[in-house]
Design a protein around this motif. Sequence first.
Motif, short mmCIF file in Angstrom:
data_model
loop_
_atom_site.label_atom_id
_atom_site.label_comp_id
_atom_site.label_asym_id
_atom_site.label_seq_id
_atom_site.Cartn_x
_atom_site.Cartn_y
_atom_site.Cartn_z
N UNK A 1 21.48 17.98 -13.07
CA UNK A 1 22.69 18.61 -13.51
C UNK A 1 23.40 19.16 -12.29
N UNK A 2 24.68 18.93 -12.19
CA UNK A 2 25.45 19.44 -11.08
C UNK A 2 26.55 20.34 -11.57
N UNK A 3 26.87 21.31 -10.76
CA UNK A 3 27.93 22.26 -11.09
C UNK A 3 29.25 21.65 -10.67
N UNK A 4 30.26 21.64 -11.55
CA UNK A 4 31.57 21.14 -11.15
C UNK A 4 32.14 21.95 -9.99
N UNK A 45 25.08 33.34 -5.12
CA UNK A 45 24.72 32.82 -6.44
C UNK A 45 24.81 31.30 -6.47
N UNK A 46 24.00 30.67 -7.32
CA UNK A 46 24.03 29.21 -7.44
C UNK A 46 25.32 28.74 -8.08
N UNK A 47 25.89 29.56 -8.94
CA UNK A 47 27.15 29.22 -9.61
C UNK A 47 27.84 30.51 -10.02
N UNK A 48 29.13 30.38 -10.24
CA UNK A 48 29.94 31.51 -10.70
C UNK A 48 30.90 31.00 -11.76
N UNK A 61 21.70 28.65 -16.31
CA UNK A 61 22.26 29.87 -16.86
C UNK A 61 23.78 29.84 -16.88
N UNK A 62 24.35 29.30 -15.82
CA UNK A 62 25.81 29.16 -15.76
C UNK A 62 26.30 28.24 -16.87
N UNK A 63 25.63 27.07 -17.03
CA UNK A 63 26.07 26.09 -18.02
C UNK A 63 25.97 26.66 -19.43
N UNK A 81 27.19 19.48 -18.75
CA UNK A 81 26.20 20.40 -18.19
C UNK A 81 25.67 21.34 -19.27
N UNK A 82 26.56 21.81 -20.15
CA UNK A 82 26.13 22.70 -21.24
C UNK A 82 25.18 21.98 -22.18
#
Length: 121
Positions: A1-4, A45-48, A61-63, A81-82
């Motif tokens: 899974x990748x963060x946009x 943070x890994x994502x915001x 957690x972000x997704x 991702x969700x």
Amino acid sequence: MTVPDGALPDDAPALPAPDGDAGSASGDDADVGVPETAVPPGETPAARCRHCGRPFPDEAGWALHVGEVHPDALDAAEREAYEAADAAERDDLFVYHMKVVVALGLLYSVAVLGYMVLATL
């Protein structure tokens, strides 16, 4: 899974500074929806969240946050991702429940056998 790309830490707005403790009676209701989170100094943070700016230590957690708190504003990558994070969480929860059921079954069996042994003495 990748963060946009839009959800990476550099692209998100900064969180507002907390005005005080969560239990303080400041009379300011504007911060009610803002979670009190902080990133320790020297860590990234890994994502915001691009919607509310909340930082997350991992992408899952972000997704989950974006899919549950901001469902109307999801793009295709965030929705994917969700769905992946939700499926992984459901699998993890199923395994946890199975472990609890087995542990309770074993505990009950030991208790019954122990009672039977003690009752025959």
